[in-house]
Design a protein around this motif. Structure first.
Motif, PDB file in Angstrom:
ATOM      1  N   THR A  88       2.731  -1.740  -5.602  1.00  0.00           N
ATOM      2  CA  THR A  88       3.286  -1.138  -6.810  1.00  0.00           C
ATOM      3  C   THR A  88       3.680   0.304  -6.514  1.00  0.00           C
ATOM      4  O   THR A  88       2.890   1.045  -5.926  1.00  0.00           O
ATOM      5  N   VAL A  89       4.904   0.702  -6.873  1.00  0.00           N
ATOM      6  CA  VAL A  89       5.352   2.089  -6.722  1.00  0.00           C
ATOM      7  C   VAL A  89       5.613   2.628  -8.123  1.00  0.00           C
ATOM      8  O   VAL A  89       6.416   2.062  -8.868  1.00  0.00           O
ATOM      9  N   ARG A  90       4.897   3.693  -8.500  1.00  0.00           N
ATOM     10  CA  ARG A  90       4.991   4.219  -9.866  1.00  0.00           C
ATOM     11  C   ARG A  90       5.501   5.653  -9.879  1.00  0.00           C
ATOM     12  O   ARG A  90       5.145   6.440  -9.012  1.00  0.00           O
ATOM     13  N   HIS A  91       6.314   5.939 -10.892  1.00  0.00           N
ATOM     14  CA  HIS A  91       6.765   7.322 -11.078  1.00  0.00           C
ATOM     15  C   HIS A  91       7.238   7.495 -12.513  1.00  0.00           C
ATOM     16  O   HIS A  91       8.161   6.807 -12.943  1.00  0.00           O
ATOM     17  N   ALA A  92       6.619   8.417 -13.227  1.00  0.00           N
ATOM     18  CA  ALA A  92       7.044   8.802 -14.578  1.00  0.00           C
ATOM     19  C   ALA A  92       7.360   7.593 -15.457  1.00  0.00           C
ATOM     20  O   ALA A  92       8.458   7.462 -15.991  1.00  0.00           O
ATOM     21  N   GLY A  93       6.411   6.702 -15.567  1.00  0.00           N
ATOM     22  CA  GLY A  93       6.597   5.543 -16.450  1.00  0.00           C
ATOM     23  C   GLY A  93       7.390   4.411 -15.806  1.00  0.00           C
ATOM     24  O   GLY A  93       7.426   3.303 -16.329  1.00  0.00           O
ATOM     25  N   ARG A  94       8.052   4.681 -14.670  1.00  0.00           N
ATOM     26  CA  ARG A  94       8.782   3.598 -13.971  1.00  0.00           C
ATOM     27  C   ARG A  94       7.842   2.919 -12.995  1.00  0.00           C
ATOM     28  O   ARG A  94       6.985   3.573 -12.415  1.00  0.00           O
ATOM     29  N   GLU A  95       8.046   1.651 -12.808  1.00  0.00           N
ATOM     30  CA  GLU A  95       7.167   0.919 -11.907  1.00  0.00           C
ATOM     31  C   GLU A  95       7.972  -0.147 -11.180  1.00  0.00           C
ATOM     32  O   GLU A  95       8.753  -0.861 -11.798  1.00  0.00           O
ATOM     33  N   THR A  96       7.827  -0.193  -9.865  1.00  0.00           N
ATOM     34  CA  THR A  96       8.488  -1.239  -9.094  1.00  0.00           C
ATOM     35  C   THR A  96       7.416  -2.011  -8.352  1.00  0.00           C
ATOM     36  O   THR A  96       6.539  -1.409  -7.737  1.00  0.00           O
ATOM     37  N   VAL A  97       7.463  -3.315  -8.437  1.00  0.00           N
ATOM     38  CA  VAL A  97       6.468  -4.152  -7.756  1.00  0.00           C
ATOM     39  C   VAL A  97       7.177  -4.951  -6.666  1.00  0.00           C
ATOM     40  O   VAL A  97       8.212  -5.569  -6.922  1.00  0.00           O
ATOM     41  N   LEU A  98       6.643  -4.885  -5.435  1.00  0.00           N
ATOM     42  CA  LEU A  98       7.288  -5.562  -4.304  1.00  0.00           C
ATOM     43  C   LEU A  98       6.306  -6.490  -3.609  1.00  0.00           C
ATOM     44  O   LEU A  98       5.142  -6.122  -3.394  1.00  0.00           O
ATOM     45  N   THR A  99       6.780  -7.662  -3.250  1.00  0.00           N
ATOM     46  CA  THR A  99       5.953  -8.566  -2.443  1.00  0.00           C
ATOM     47  C   THR A  99       6.124  -8.170  -0.974  1.00  0.00           C
ATOM     48  O   THR A  99       6.996  -7.365  -0.634  1.00  0.00           O
ATOM     49  N   ARG A 100       5.341  -8.804  -0.116  1.00  0.00           N
ATOM     50  CA  ARG A 100       5.451  -8.513   1.317  1.00  0.00           C
ATOM     51  C   ARG A 100       6.835  -8.905   1.846  1.00  0.00           C
ATOM     52  O   ARG A 100       7.447  -8.169   2.622  1.00  0.00           O
ATOM     53  N   ASP A 101       7.348 -10.047   1.372  1.00  0.00           N
ATOM     54  CA  ASP A 101       8.681 -10.483   1.813  1.00  0.00           C
ATOM     55  C   ASP A 101       9.766  -9.514   1.360  1.00  0.00           C
ATOM     56  O   ASP A 101      10.726  -9.254   2.081  1.00  0.00           O
ATOM     57  N   GLU A 102       9.584  -8.983   0.154  1.00  0.00           N
ATOM     58  CA  GLU A 102      10.575  -8.010  -0.341  1.00  0.00           C
ATOM     59  C   GLU A 102      10.533  -6.726   0.485  1.00  0.00           C
ATOM     60  O   GLU A 102      11.567  -6.115   0.744  1.00  0.00           O
ATOM     61  N   LEU A 103       9.327  -6.338   0.884  1.00  0.00           N
ATOM     62  CA  LEU A 103       9.208  -5.148   1.748  1.00  0.00           C
ATOM     63  C   LEU A 103       9.887  -5.405   3.091  1.00  0.00           C
ATOM     64  O   LEU A 103      10.585  -4.550   3.622  1.00  0.00           O
ATOM     65  N   LEU A 104       9.691  -6.626   3.626  1.00  0.00           N
ATOM     66  CA  LEU A 104      10.293  -6.970   4.922  1.00  0.00           C
ATOM     67  C   LEU A 104      11.820  -7.030   4.831  1.00  0.00           C
ATOM     68  O   LEU A 104      12.517  -6.856   5.829  1.00  0.00           O
ATOM     69  N   ALA A 105      12.335  -7.255   3.614  1.00  0.00           N
ATOM     70  CA  ALA A 105      13.787  -7.334   3.435  1.00  0.00           C
ATOM     71  C   ALA A 105      14.424  -5.942   3.337  1.00  0.00           C
ATOM     72  O   ALA A 105      15.632  -5.804   3.469  1.00  0.00           O
ATOM     73  N   LEU A 106      13.605  -4.919   3.105  1.00  0.00           N
ATOM     74  CA  LEU A 106      14.126  -3.537   3.059  1.00  0.00           C
ATOM     75  C   LEU A 106      14.382  -3.052   4.491  1.00  0.00           C
ATOM     76  O   LEU A 106      13.869  -3.645   5.438  1.00  0.00           O
ATOM     77  N   PRO A 107      15.181  -1.975   4.660  1.00  0.00           N
ATOM     78  CA  PRO A 107      15.423  -1.476   6.022  1.00  0.00           C
ATOM     79  C   PRO A 107      14.097  -1.162   6.736  1.00  0.00           C
ATOM     80  O   PRO A 107      13.239  -0.475   6.174  1.00  0.00           O
ATOM     81  N   GLN A 108      13.951  -1.689   7.955  1.00  0.00           N
ATOM     82  CA  GLN A 108      12.726  -1.470   8.743  1.00  0.00           C
ATOM     83  C   GLN A 108      12.962  -0.351   9.754  1.00  0.00           C
ATOM     84  O   GLN A 108      14.028  -0.272  10.350  1.00  0.00           O
ATOM     85  N   HIS A 109      11.980   0.485   9.933  1.00  0.00           N
ATOM     86  CA  HIS A 109      12.073   1.592  10.896  1.00  0.00           C
ATOM     87  C   HIS A 109      10.885   1.531  11.837  1.00  0.00           C
ATOM     88  O   HIS A 109       9.793   1.127  11.431  1.00  0.00           O
ATOM     89  N   THR A 110      11.113   1.938  13.080  1.00  0.00           N
ATOM     90  CA  THR A 110      10.041   1.911  14.081  1.00  0.00           C
ATOM     91  C   THR A 110       9.771   3.331  14.564  1.00  0.00           C
ATOM     92  O   THR A 110      10.695   4.063  14.890  1.00  0.00           O
ATOM     93  N   GLU A 111       8.501   3.703  14.577  1.00  0.00           N
ATOM     94  CA  GLU A 111       8.094   5.048  15.036  1.00  0.00           C
ATOM     95  C   GLU A 111       6.903   4.916  15.966  1.00  0.00           C
ATOM     96  O   GLU A 111       6.036   4.081  15.741  1.00  0.00           O
ATOM     97  N   ARG A 112       6.887   5.791  16.994  1.00  0.00           N
ATOM     98  CA  ARG A 112       5.685   5.886  17.835  1.00  0.00           C
ATOM     99  C   ARG A 112       4.850   7.038  17.330  1.00  0.00           C
ATOM    100  O   ARG A 112       5.258   8.194  17.431  1.00  0.00           O
ATOM    101  N   LEU A 113       3.716   6.717  16.771  1.00  0.00           N
ATOM    102  CA  LEU A 113       2.861   7.750  16.171  1.00  0.00           C
ATOM    103  C   LEU A 113       1.394   7.472  16.509  1.00  0.00           C
ATOM    104  O   LEU A 113       0.990   6.313  16.597  1.00  0.00           O
ATOM    105  N   PRO A 114       0.606   8.537  16.688  1.00  0.00           N
ATOM    106  CA  PRO A 114      -0.807   8.315  17.003  1.00  0.00           C
ATOM    107  C   PRO A 114      -1.676   8.135  15.770  1.00  0.00           C
ATOM    108  O   PRO A 114      -1.347   8.639  14.696  1.00  0.00           O
ATOM    109  N   ILE A 115      -2.770   7.408  15.966  1.00  0.00           N
ATOM    110  CA  ILE A 115      -3.901   7.466  15.041  1.00  0.00           C
ATOM    111  C   ILE A 115      -4.854   8.440  15.704  1.00  0.00           C
ATOM    112  O   ILE A 115      -5.260   8.234  16.846  1.00  0.00           O
ATOM    113  N   ALA A 116      -5.173   9.529  15.027  1.00  0.00           N
ATOM    114  CA  ALA A 116      -6.064  10.527  15.611  1.00  0.00           C
ATOM    115  C   ALA A 116      -7.247  10.718  14.682  1.00  0.00           C
ATOM    116  O   ALA A 116      -7.159  11.399  13.672  1.00  0.00           O
ATOM    117  N   CYS A 117      -8.345  10.069  15.042  1.00  0.00           N
ATOM    118  CA  CYS A 117      -9.524  10.117  14.185  1.00  0.00           C
ATOM    119  C   CYS A 117     -10.163  11.502  14.252  1.00  0.00           C
ATOM    120  O   CYS A 117     -10.215  12.124  15.298  1.00  0.00           O
TER     121      CYS A 117
END
Ligand SMILES: Nc1nc2c(c(=O)[nH]1)N[C@H]1C(S)=C(S)[C@@H](COP(=O)(O)O)O[C@H]1N2
Ligand SMILES: [Mo]
Length: 395
Positions: A268-297
């Motif tokens: 769910t993405v919310r902003h000022a009373g607006r709300e958009t709900v996306l399934t996993r497939d809908e997220l996969l249908a959006l433009p995908q980007h790839t980044e090399r980033l660390p997890i630094a605990c």
């Protein structure tokens, strides 16, 4: 060596500095070990302040998103310098502890100065020991205390550095004299350097100290530097975990197992009373980007990985959120301090900040935050929220 102490007196008395006659001790050794200890403490302090800054939800100066590996380097230096300080502190304390048994000075003025000096050293030594012990406990995930680690470690860090600056200022003439002279030089009323009858020379003692410090560094540096992993026996979580990446809290430990895998998950993405709900497939249908980033605990280990997913900024655009807004990132986890995090505006707007669906080309493992996890550049691992279920733009 003959002794000047009368042997007939058997009355118990507190020990005196002369009762510790090792000729290895001396200002020459103390000043040399102390210098490196000071360097380690300074590094640990500066990186500690940076780490504290990075974890503040709303610091007065926003934490930068550049360079992406900045926090990784910072935490590596913090943990390595803290670990290196352990053998240095032990040798340093050993080299001066007979001073503990010095008789108090005579006369009010001298006594007041003596009390002030010993008081400041007591603060310095206790703060230093406290920092190293709690730091190592943190690295090994052992939390036997009931206080919150971060604010306490931060506050005592300031105390330690304050006491250290004072200590160095007071001792500067002695330090300079000792560093300017030979290791075997005798300062004040010291018993003098070893004459050959002792098993170790002062140079030998220093060499052992540097080697012990080097071993401590190697034993932890693998947490940050991958090719050192095999020798870093003390580096926690270095390489285990699914998809070759360590896991701090597993899905099971966070209690999110069933909820995440049922297939009913939505974002769910919310902003000022607006709300958009996306399934996993809908997220996969959006433009995908790839980044090399660390997890630094925060606890010192870190690992670089390739993340693929949807830009957080693209999701915020769906609800027409303006740039620069903070975003509350909430997860499926119901309890615990890291179930919800705050993403400052500069991170939310950075093109490299993703809700990742894939890790190194594969679907994200449940323990790494399936269905989606947050990954942002130059951000402490503890704030890279897993099992995300909503993004809420702050008004
Ligand atoms: N929801 C949630 N996200 C979380 C945590 C957590 O406890 N709960 N732990 C964080 C910590 S402390 C770290 S270091 C990273 C580790 O990510 P990884 O398990 O994928 O390596 O996840 C972070 N994300
Ligand atoms: Mo972490």
């Amino acid at each position: 060596m003959s002794t000047t102490r009368p042997t007939r007196s058997r009355a118990p008395r507190p020990p005196a500095p002369e009762d510790f006659p090792s000729r290895l001790r001396g200002l020459a050794v103390t000043a040399r070990v102390g210098t490196w200890l000071g360097v380690c403490f300074l590094l640990a302090f500066v990186t500690g302040v940076v780490s504290h800054w990075a974890q503040e939800p709303r610091p007065p100066i926003p934490f930068p998103t550049q360079p992406s590996w900045g926090y990784r380097l910072n935490q590596g230096v913090h943990v390595v310098s803290g670990t290196a300080a352990v053998p240095l502190l032990l040798v340093k304390l050993w080299s001066v502890y007979p001073q503990l048994f010095r008789r108090p000075a005579r006369g009010w003025r001298a006594l007041a100065l003596d009390v002030a000096e010993r008081g400041s050293i007591a603060v310095l030594v206790s703060a230093a020991i406290f920092q190293l012990v709690t730091g190592l406990q943190n690295v090994t995930h052992w939390y036997p205390w009931s206080f919150s680690f971060r604010p306490v470690h931060d506050a005592v860090g300031w105390l330690a550095i304050g006491a250290l600056v004072l200590h160095v200022a007071v001792k500067l003439p002695l330090i300079r004299a000792a560093l300017g002279a030979d290791v075997d030089a005798v300062h004040g009323d010291e018993p003098g350097p070893p004459t050959g009858g002792e098993p170790l020379s002062r140079r030998g003692l220093l060499r052992v100290t540097w080697v012990a410090t080097g071993v401590a560094v190697l034993a932890t540096a693998g947490g940050t530097i991958p090719w050192l992993r095999r020798v870093s026996v003390l580096a926690p979580r270095s390489g285990d975990g699914p998809q070759g990446l360590p896991v701090n809290r597993s899905a099971r430990a966070a209690g999110v197992t069933a909820a995440a895998v049922t297939g009913e998950w939505t974002l769910t993405v919310r902003h000022a009373g607006r709300e958009t709900v996306l399934t996993r497939d809908e997220l996969l249908a959006l433009p995908q980007h790839t980044e090399r980033l660390p997890i630094a605990c925060v606890e010192g280990w870190s690992a670089q990985a390739t993340w693929t997913g949807v830009r957080v900024r693209d999701l915020l655009d769906l609800v027409e959120a303006r740039r620069g807004r903070e975003v509350v990132v909430d997860s499926l986890q119901t309890r615990g301090a890291f179930a919800t995090t705050l993403l400052p505006g500069q991170f939310a707007d950075d093109d490299r900040t993703l809700l990742a669906l894939r890790l190194d080309g594969e679907t994200l493992a449940l323990d790494h935050g399936y269905p989606v996890r947050l990954i942002a550049p130059n951000r402490p691992g503890v704030l890279q929220t897993k099992w995300v279920r909503s993004l809420e733009v702050r008004a």
